[in-house]
Design a protein around this motif. Structure first.
Motif, PDB file in Angstrom:
ATOM      1  N   HIS A 122      -2.555  -3.168  -9.866  1.00 22.18           N
ATOM      2  CA  HIS A 122      -2.403  -3.241  -8.409  1.00 22.18           C
ATOM      3  C   HIS A 122      -3.549  -2.560  -7.665  1.00 22.18           C
ATOM      4  O   HIS A 122      -3.701  -2.741  -6.461  1.00 22.18           O
ATOM      5  CB  HIS A 122      -1.074  -2.606  -7.974  1.00 22.18           C
ATOM      6  N   GLY A 123      -4.337  -1.747  -8.364  1.00 28.44           N
ATOM      7  CA  GLY A 123      -5.428  -1.008  -7.734  1.00 28.44           C
ATOM      8  C   GLY A 123      -6.666  -1.862  -7.533  1.00 28.44           C
ATOM      9  O   GLY A 123      -6.790  -2.958  -8.078  1.00 28.44           O
ATOM     10  N   TYR A 124      -7.590  -1.354  -6.760  1.00 38.00           N
ATOM     11  CA  TYR A 124      -8.798  -2.091  -6.400  1.00 38.00           C
ATOM     12  C   TYR A 124      -9.667  -2.412  -7.620  1.00 38.00           C
ATOM     13  O   TYR A 124     -10.114  -1.515  -8.338  1.00 38.00           O
ATOM     14  CB  TYR A 124      -9.611  -1.267  -5.390  1.00 38.00           C
ATOM     15  N   ASN A 125      -9.863  -3.728  -7.850  1.00 34.94           N
ATOM     16  CA  ASN A 125     -10.795  -4.197  -8.880  1.00 34.94           C
ATOM     17  C   ASN A 125     -10.511  -3.727 -10.299  1.00 34.94           C
ATOM     18  O   ASN A 125     -11.383  -3.764 -11.155  1.00 34.94           O
ATOM     19  CB  ASN A 125     -12.229  -3.742  -8.533  1.00 34.94           C
ATOM     20  N   GLN A 148     -14.778  -8.491  -7.168  1.00 36.77           N
ATOM     21  CA  GLN A 148     -13.652  -9.323  -6.732  1.00 36.77           C
ATOM     22  C   GLN A 148     -14.075 -10.773  -6.550  1.00 36.77           C
ATOM     23  O   GLN A 148     -13.272 -11.669  -6.694  1.00 36.77           O
ATOM     24  CB  GLN A 148     -13.071  -8.767  -5.426  1.00 36.77           C
ATOM     25  N   TYR A 204       2.299   1.899  -3.407  1.00 36.78           N
ATOM     26  CA  TYR A 204       1.197   2.203  -4.330  1.00 36.78           C
ATOM     27  C   TYR A 204       0.746   3.666  -4.174  1.00 36.78           C
ATOM     28  O   TYR A 204       0.623   4.402  -5.151  1.00 36.78           O
ATOM     29  CB  TYR A 204       0.026   1.246  -4.082  1.00 36.78           C
ATOM     30  N   VAL A 215      -8.107   5.689  -7.254  1.00 35.39           N
ATOM     31  CA  VAL A 215      -8.476   4.292  -6.956  1.00 35.39           C
ATOM     32  C   VAL A 215      -7.577   3.762  -5.828  1.00 35.39           C
ATOM     33  O   VAL A 215      -6.364   3.920  -5.884  1.00 35.39           O
ATOM     34  CB  VAL A 215      -8.321   3.410  -8.214  1.00 35.39           C
ATOM     35  N   PRO A 216      -8.172   3.136  -4.784  1.00 27.49           N
ATOM     36  CA  PRO A 216      -7.349   2.624  -3.678  1.00 27.49           C
ATOM     37  C   PRO A 216      -6.558   1.362  -4.048  1.00 27.49           C
ATOM     38  O   PRO A 216      -6.817   0.726  -5.070  1.00 27.49           O
ATOM     39  CB  PRO A 216      -8.380   2.318  -2.583  1.00 27.49           C
ATOM     40  N   GLY A 225      -5.289  -2.418  -4.148  1.00 25.57           N
ATOM     41  CA  GLY A 225      -6.152  -3.591  -4.308  1.00 25.57           C
ATOM     42  C   GLY A 225      -5.824  -4.817  -3.475  1.00 25.57           C
ATOM     43  O   GLY A 225      -6.611  -5.744  -3.400  1.00 25.57           O
ATOM     44  N   LYS A 226      -4.636  -4.889  -2.867  1.00 24.95           N
ATOM     45  CA  LYS A 226      -4.248  -6.037  -2.022  1.00 24.95           C
ATOM     46  C   LYS A 226      -4.303  -7.380  -2.755  1.00 24.95           C
ATOM     47  O   LYS A 226      -4.911  -8.332  -2.269  1.00 24.95           O
ATOM     48  CB  LYS A 226      -5.147  -6.122  -0.771  1.00 24.95           C
ATOM     49  N   TYR A 227      -3.687  -7.464  -3.920  1.00 26.68           N
ATOM     50  CA  TYR A 227      -3.609  -8.747  -4.631  1.00 26.68           C
ATOM     51  C   TYR A 227      -2.306  -9.435  -4.253  1.00 26.68           C
ATOM     52  O   TYR A 227      -1.281  -8.784  -4.075  1.00 26.68           O
ATOM     53  CB  TYR A 227      -3.657  -8.521  -6.147  1.00 26.68           C
ATOM     54  N   ALA A 272       0.819  -1.226   0.000  1.00 29.60           N
ATOM     55  CA  ALA A 272       0.000   0.000   0.000  1.00 29.60           C
ATOM     56  C   ALA A 272       0.848   1.270   0.000  1.00 29.60           C
ATOM     57  O   ALA A 272       0.575   2.213  -0.736  1.00 29.60           O
ATOM     58  CB  ALA A 272      -0.932  -0.009   1.211  1.00 29.60           C
TER      59      ALA A 272
END
Length: 272
Positions: free
Chosen positions: A118-121, A256, A92, A134-135, A137-139, A89
């Motif tokens: 890397h971003g959310y969705n 997701q 990012y 965009v926050p 994504g935690k992949y 994070a």
């Protein structure tokens, strides 16, 4: 079409699953024009001699031009962002901040791809000031789309990329051209209005105007236009002058969890 090609970007409303249906509706002419190219799934899975590909998102078009002109350099430079030390994070948000402050189109193109993966969705969204917001994504391990980038670079040699309003792109159409429009969709509910991916909303007035543009350009029968959208009472009303309307059920991809993806009805309106 057995050998389908995926876009290298994740994209809300991407047309990968619909490519076969859309390409069956599009006439076989020599040039395809897309006023809303997005991730480019229709471009990647059709076979025209030439393409004019437009999007109002300047970052997207810059990225495409760079991949078209210097694919090897770009792919090597982009690969560095897909290592474990970049997948957190803190990094990012620092890169997102650098991106929002930078005017360097090459740097922005690298970070745009990085944030997309890397971003959310895989969302692409900007705030009112034009800042990407965009926050993270935690992949576990974001995929580096090397194969897809290479194919895009190869195919893009047939394309001209432009960044302008859809009306200006319509004006480029000449006899024999085919125009495929994939605008930001009419929301299915009041809370589902996702039209801010380029920082300027695409509201109901623009939806109706797009239908008018399709009618105008196809009037003399020399240009064919296909528009895709949600199948709603409202879209059926604005496309009432289309030559033909086809409704299909499609699984939604921006979620997701695959189990939460619902099938919704989409509309393809053909003007010729």
């Amino acid at each position: 079409m057995n050998n389908k090609h995926r876009a290298f970007l994740k994209w809300a409303g991407g047309k990968y699953s619909l490519c076969d249906v859309i390409s069956n509706i599009l006439p076989k002419e020599s040039r395809l024009i897309e006023p809303f190219v997005g991730a480019g799934s229709v471009f990647l899975n059709t076979d025209y001699d030439e393409y004019i590909l437009n999007d109002i998102n300047q970052d997207l078009i810059n990225l495409y031009k760079i991949i078209q002109q210097q694919p090897e350099t770009f792919i090597e430079d982009a690969r560095k962002f897909f290592t474990p030390e970049y997948n957190n994070a803190e990094t990012y948000y620092q890169l997102r901040s650098d991106f929002n402050e930078s005017k360097d189109s090459y740097f922005r193109s690298l970070v745009f791809l990085y944030m997309n993966r890397h971003g959310y969705n895989g969302l692409c969204r900007y705030n009112k000031k034009g800042g990407y917001n965009v926050p993270f994504g935690k992949y576990k391990r974001p995929y580096f789309p090397e194969k897809e980038l290479n194919y895009f670079a190869e195919k893009s040699q047939k394309a001209t990329f432009v960044c302008e309003g859809y009306r200006a792109t319509f004006e480029r159409a000449q006899a024999g051209d085919v125009v495929y429009c994939d605008p930001p969709y009419v929301p299915l509910s009041k809370t589902a209005s996702f039209t801010s991916y380029s920082g300027n909303g695409f509201g109901l007035d623009e939806q109706a105007d797009l239908a008018n543009a399709a009618e105008e350009v196809s009037e003399n029968g020399k240009v064919t236009v296909v528009i895709s959208n949600h199948d709603t009472i409202w879209t059926r009303k604005i496309y009432e002058h289309a030559t033909k309307i086809k409704s299909i059920k499609v699984a939604r991809t921006i979620s997701q969890s695959a189990t939460k993806r619902k099938k919704v009805a989409e509309l393809l309106a053909l003007y010729k």
